[in-house]
Scaffold this motif. Structure first.
Motif, short mmCIF file in Angstrom:
data_model
loop_
_atom_site.label_atom_id
_atom_site.label_comp_id
_atom_site.label_asym_id
_atom_site.label_seq_id
_atom_site.Cartn_x
_atom_site.Cartn_y
_atom_site.Cartn_z
N UNK A 117 0.82 -1.23 0.00
CA UNK A 117 0.00 0.00 0.00
C UNK A 117 0.84 1.27 0.00
N UNK A 118 2.02 1.24 -0.59
CA UNK A 118 2.88 2.41 -0.51
C UNK A 118 2.25 3.62 -1.19
N UNK A 119 2.38 4.73 -0.51
CA UNK A 119 1.91 5.99 -1.07
C UNK A 119 3.11 6.62 -1.78
N UNK A 120 3.24 6.30 -3.05
CA UNK A 120 4.44 6.73 -3.79
C UNK A 120 4.51 8.25 -3.96
N UNK A 121 3.41 8.93 -3.73
CA UNK A 121 3.44 10.38 -3.87
C UNK A 121 4.31 11.01 -2.78
N UNK A 122 4.64 10.24 -1.76
CA UNK A 122 5.42 10.79 -0.66
C UNK A 122 6.85 10.27 -0.62
N UNK A 123 7.25 9.55 -1.65
CA UNK A 123 8.58 8.94 -1.67
C UNK A 123 9.71 9.95 -1.44
N UNK A 124 10.75 9.52 -0.75
CA UNK A 124 11.95 10.35 -0.61
C UNK A 124 13.18 9.59 -1.11
N UNK A 125 14.16 10.35 -1.55
CA UNK A 125 15.46 9.80 -1.93
C UNK A 125 16.48 10.75 -1.31
N UNK A 126 17.22 10.25 -0.33
CA UNK A 126 18.07 11.14 0.48
C UNK A 126 19.21 11.77 -0.30
N UNK A 127 19.49 11.24 -1.50
CA UNK A 127 20.63 11.78 -2.25
C UNK A 127 20.24 12.91 -3.20
N UNK A 128 18.95 13.26 -3.22
CA UNK A 128 18.53 14.36 -4.10
C UNK A 128 18.68 15.69 -3.37
N UNK A 129 19.00 16.76 -4.10
CA UNK A 129 19.14 18.07 -3.46
C UNK A 129 17.89 18.48 -2.69
N UNK A 130 16.70 18.11 -3.20
CA UNK A 130 15.46 18.49 -2.51
C UNK A 130 15.41 17.87 -1.12
N UNK A 131 16.03 16.70 -1.00
CA UNK A 131 16.05 16.08 0.32
C UNK A 131 17.23 16.60 1.14
N UNK A 132 18.45 16.55 0.56
CA UNK A 132 19.60 16.81 1.42
C UNK A 132 19.73 18.28 1.84
N UNK A 133 18.94 19.16 1.21
CA UNK A 133 18.94 20.52 1.74
C UNK A 133 18.44 20.51 3.18
N UNK A 134 17.59 19.56 3.51
CA UNK A 134 17.09 19.47 4.89
C UNK A 134 18.08 18.79 5.81
N UNK A 135 18.89 17.90 5.24
CA UNK A 135 19.99 17.32 6.01
C UNK A 135 20.94 18.45 6.42
N UNK A 136 21.19 19.34 5.45
CA UNK A 136 22.07 20.48 5.71
C UNK A 136 21.42 21.49 6.64
N UNK A 137 20.14 21.68 6.46
CA UNK A 137 19.40 22.60 7.35
C UNK A 137 19.50 22.10 8.79
N UNK A 138 19.40 20.77 8.94
CA UNK A 138 19.51 20.18 10.27
C UNK A 138 20.88 20.47 10.87
N UNK A 139 21.91 20.37 10.03
CA UNK A 139 23.26 20.68 10.51
C UNK A 139 23.32 22.14 10.99
N UNK A 140 22.75 23.04 10.21
CA UNK A 140 22.76 24.46 10.59
C UNK A 140 22.03 24.69 11.91
#
Length: 808
Positions: A117-140
């Motif tokens: 039942x995966x809701x693919x509309x919410x999929x994430x891929x941690x290596x995309x800039x759209x995702x890792x900007x939040x990884x970086x935001x977390x660092x900040x």
RNA sequence: GCCGGAGUGGCGGAAUUGGUAGACGCGCACGACUCAAAAUCGUGUGCCGCAAGGCGUUGAGGGUUCGAUUCCCUCCUCCGGCACCA
């Protein structure tokens, strides 16, 4: 009717997708239920049966919760940064982004065939800039809140490959790839202050619905210890050496002090900042030992075993209790990072201290008498008395047991100002720097003086440069990027340089459960109202290997985010379940061992439903086991028999009362079993019911429909097909879960077992309401029982509805 | 060494507020269908016995109990985690 799973499965997967029935509107949901599995690494090996073993039951549980009336959200994504893609790039020259994206595609395709039942509309891929900007935001955020800091720390380094190695790549002290002995190298690196949260991480465990085992592992990992820091004066100097101990009760037996080689006092000695006024100058020896210990490889350390090495500093610390002149040594068995990096040696009551004392001929004093009264001098290692006992040779502590003595001496030392009661933790700050390419760049830049500055949020995502070769050079790969350096100078000024390290992938996975809820929101990590409603995760399923890394980091990050004001909950995962490990020929599946079992052909052959059910039927979900497909035939037969029963054998108007009773017992059993994730017994209950229906020669449409509903979480495609053919409306997954009627389960008679002297001797059938006397009389009248009742009956026991036990 | 978890037929496993051990499935044997095989269906499947029935049994040994896979003690084996943490 011919039964072809691959056609049925494709048909329903398409219908589900067209109807978008698994896409959840997070804002409108009334009964949010967040079902999460640990997201996979998009490896080139594709999905293996282990993934299915994890994901399929998780999906069945989620489907069940949905039919129970919850708005269930089950997202899927990819933990896509990390070493394998980078190593592959080094070998093949293919950019990690290219291989990762293609692996993600392949795995999505495989996952779709499972029919979850995966809701693919919410999929994430941690290596995309759209995702890792939040990884970086977390660092900040961590930086801003003073939870990120930089310091020198050793890393594993392979001198032959010229590369930094992760701990897992440097097992047994040799490089995974070339076998060269790994050395330690000091590098300046970023840390996150998880130690500030040690107590909260420990306390929070109490309320979590997690496996006890995992909680204990985290407890040990955090490793809280109550003890005392004792300050000893160093003879002939103004220096004090502070030692941490949990056993101050034995302090009357302290005969030496040992420092970690890098302890500040040892540094002063080797730099000759302090020199003993009498005796030999030992500074050269101390320096030599320090340098040796730095050079020592992990391999050498392991070979050394428990053999103690060390050097005398030439100084003595004074034991205030006894006036004893304790020689101060350096030794690498003392860890710089734990306690104060200095240990007071009590060789009579600590095995390590005894080994050290024996090695260097230091006196041993007994201060605790063992509970067996042994008060002899301690001369052999077996005599070292670490356990319970009574104090001797300890003045005012004499006669007390060790626990009372510990309390007494602690308050004594605190009163006298020579000790300070403290709590220490074993957990260390989280080293987040990686000298690697395939990760999120740390959003820090350095001014020409080398002072760090955060990259302003408006510049996020702080893009990972692409003009980098992947050949190992001994430095972080990003140092090669011209673009990266130019970008930094352009934005910040001449002479400014970027941080070249990337972040540990555990940072990416420490908050992804929040990002699923964000649906790509570019302004906020997560919408606070959605977070409030959907967090914490209702059930989190994943492997036990993450007990102490991911599962601690995620808790820490959630707590920190709460303190920063971005989320409302303290804990991310309310309930946690570990699936078992599927091995092949006893070993964990891995490409290097060549024992990876691919699910693809199994799905091709048996269908997703049968394969899923087989994995669930193999045994308890939490136990795993060794892979074998020998039993899958049984599930194939089961699936075909269900199909036959619910299509060509729906031939009854009404079912017999026994069938109705069995149906309701099955509803009860399946409901309880799926709730408890006991899929194996849920399936066997359905098998038993089907066996009964076959004996009856057919089934009513009503019962067949209920059977289909019970099957829906376990075999989602087949049940949709049957539901449709039975004339059911809508999708089966959108139906209400059946409820059992307790009145229908009750039977009018019981079979009672009769035991004589604990042995089964017969059975009788009695009416449900029969009184004790009547049952006992009937039992004693049983012909086979009579044979054994030759002598007098001494005792009669009746367990209502179960058995009669007679003692003669 | 320390901390967890587990040990049940030929195999995967079921059953624990202590109450008929071996559910369900695989495999195997025999039978039916078939020229034959596969598939399918039926019967059996701890041991002895045609049967009635008897005996044994949950890693080993002991204990508590009318009764123990379940509770207690000692030991063995396997798996997972930590490991010179003061």
């Amino acid at each position: 009717m011919e039964f072809d799973p691959s056609k049925i499965e494709a048909k329903w997967q398409q219908k589900w997708e067209e109807a978008k029935i698994f896409e959840i509107d997070l804002k409108k949901a009334k009964n949010p239920y967040y079902s999460l599995v640990m997201f996979p690494y998009p490896s080139g090996d594709k999905l293996h049966v282990g993934h299915w073993y994890n994901f399929a039951p998780a999906d069945s549980a989620a489907r069940f919760m949905r039919m129970k009336g919850n708005d269930v959200m089950t997202p899927m994504g990819f933990d896509a940064f990390g070493l394998p893609a980078e190593n592959y790039a080094i070998k093949s020259g293919i950019h990690p982004d290219t291989s990762t994206r293609s692996n993600v595609q392949t795995m999505v395709k495989q996952l779709r065939r499972m029919g979850c039942m995966y809701d693919w509309s919410k999929m994430v891929n941690t290596s995309t800039p759209e995702y890792y900007r939040w990884t970086q935001w977390l660092f900040l955020q961590m930086y801003e809140h003073k939870l990120a800091y930089k310091k020198e720390a050793p890393v594993n380094f392979c001198p032959s490959c010229q590369t930094v190695l992760a701990n897992e790549q440097a097992q047994d002290g040799t490089c995974e790839r070339c076998g060269t002995t790994v050395i330690q190298k000091n590098l300046s690196q970023w840390f996150w202050k998880i130690t500030d949260y040690a107590e909260r991480l420990l306390q929070g465990l109490g309320d979590l619905d997690w496996p006890e085992k995992t909680k204990i592992m985290q407890q040990n990992w955090i490793g809280r210890k109550h003890g005392i820091n004792i300050a000893y004066d160093v003879e002939g100097t103004k220096e004090k050496i502070v030692c941490f101990t949990t056993r101050p009760d034995t302090n009357f037996g302290a005969t030496f002090v040992v420092l970690a080689p890098e302890h500040p006092f040892a540094m002063k000695v080797m730099d000759r900042q302090i020199v003993p006024n009498t005796g030999e100058d030992r500074s050269k020896h101390v320096r030599w030992y320090y340098e040796q210990s730095l050079k020592k490889t992990e391999l050498e350390r392991q070979e050394e075993g428990r053999k103690k090495t060390g050097e005398f500093t030439g100084f003595y610390a004074i034991n205030q209790l006894t006036g004893y002149r304790m020689p101060v040594w350096v030794s690498d068995f003392v860890l710089g990072g734990f306690g104060t990096g200095a240990v007071v040696g009590v060789p009579g009551h600590d095995v390590r201290d005894f080994e050290f004392a024996q090695q260097f001929k230091i006196p041993v004093i007994r201060v605790v008498v063992a509970s067996d009264g042994d008060a002899s001098p301690i001369e052999r290692i077996e005599q070292v008395q670490e356990e319970e006992g009574t104090m001797i040779n300890s003045q005012f502590l004499d006669g007390l047991n060790i626990h009372e003595a510990t309390k007494r001496i602690m308050s004594y030392m605190e009163d006298k100002g020579i000790g300070q009661i403290v709590t220490t933790y074993r957990i260390r700050d989280w080293l987040v720097s990686r000298q690697r390419y395939w990760g999120a760049p740390i959003p820090i830049v350095y001014d020409p003086d080398g002072k760090p500055h955060p990259v302003p949020e408006k510049h996020l995502p702080w893009l990972l440069p692409t003009d980098v070769a992947f050949k190992p050079t001994g430095k972080s790969p990003l140092t090669e990027s011209k673009e990266f350096i130019e970008r930094t100078e352009k934005l910040f000024g001449k002479g400014w340089t970027p941080e070249f390290d990337t972040m540990d992938t555990f940072v990416c996975s420490s908050y992804y459960y929040l990002r699923y809820l964000a649906e790509g929101d570019e302004k906020h990590l997560v919408d606070p109202t959605i977070e409030k409603r959907w967090m914490p995760v209702s059930t989190y399923i994943g492997g036990p290997e993450h007990a102490c890394m991911h599962l601690i980091y995620a808790r820490f990050v959630m707590m920190a985010l709460k303190d920063f004001g971005f989320v409302s909950h303290e804990e991310p995962f309310k309930k946690l379940v570990h699936q078992g490990l599927i091995t092949n020929k006893g070993a964990k599946m891995s490409k290097s061992k060549g024992n990876v079992v691919s699910p693809d052909s199994l799905v091709e052959w048996h269908g997703s439903d049968a394969f899923r059910m087989y994995l669930m039927f193999m045994g308890p979900f939490t136990e795993g086991g060794d892979w074998s497909d020998t039993g899958i035939k049984g599930i194939d037969r089961f699936v075909k028999r269900i199909h036959a029963m619910c299509t060509s054998n729906v031939n009854k108007k009404v079912d017999q009362p026994e069938v109705i009773a069995a149906l309701h017992r099955t509803i009860k059993k399946v409901t309880e079993d799926i709730e408890g994730l006991r899929f194996n017994t849920a399936i066997s209950a359905l098998m038993e019911l089907l066996n009964l229906l076959e004996q009856e020669g057919g089934v009513s449409s009503e019962t067949a429909k209920t059977f289909t509903l019970l099957l829906a979480p376990l075999a989602p495609h087949l049940s949709e097909e049957l539901w449709e053919s039975l004339g059911g409306k809508d999708f089966v997954i959108r139906q209400k879960w059946p409820v059992f009627d307790p009145a229908l389960i009750k039977t009018s008679t019981f079979v009672i077992a009769i035991q004589v002297n604990g042995k089964l001797r017969g059975e009788i059938e009695v009416d449900a309401g029969a009184p004790k006397e009547e049952v006992l009389a009937k039992a004693k009248a049983h012909p086979n029982v009579q044979k054994f009742l030759a002598s007098r009956v001494k005792k009669e026991i009746y367990v209502a509805g179960k058995l009669v036990s007679l003692v003669v």
